[in-house]
Design a protein around this motif. Structure first.
Motif: not given
Length: 115
Positions: A7-8, A11-12, A14-15, A54, A104, A108, A111, A115
């Motif tokens: 997940n981290n 998220e990296d 995604q950022i 990542s 992207k 999404e 993720l 969750r």
């Protein structure tokens, strides 16, 4: 524990994609602007490097996750890291325009499922 790391890394990614999108908020999203703006190119390079790293770590931690063009992202990231002066701007631009929108969407989706 591995799920947390995956997940981290998602998220990296995604950022990094969101940052690339933000880089173009004040300038036209054109190849000419990208080519003429060294700061913009370097910022995009760094984020593609993060994406590649990542994606590589995700592929090691969870082989069930499929990311389209994963090998290309990993190769681009490694190329930037190890032969920083030879990744052509048109290749970077192609990644930004042709591949990041799909990545992207995939990230999404992953993720939201994780969750």
């Amino acid at each position: 524990m591995e799920k947390k790391y995956v997940n981290n890394y998602l998220e990296d990614i995604q950022i990094a994609i969101n940052e690339i999108d933000e880089f173009f908020s004040d300038v036209p999203k054109t190849y000419e602007e990208f080519l003429s703006n060294l700061i913009l190119r370097r910022a995009v390079e760094r984020n593609i490097q993060i994406i590649g790293e990542s994606v590589g770590r995700i592929s090691v931690l969870d082989e069930s996750i499929t990311i389209t063009n994963a090998r290309k992202y990993m190769d681009a990231g490694k190329h930037i890291t190890h032969t920083y002066n030879s990744l052509l701007p048109d290749i970077l631009w192609s990644i930004v325009i042709n591949h990041l929108p799909q990545l992207k969407t995939e990230v999404e989706t992953l993720l939201s499922e994780k969750r």
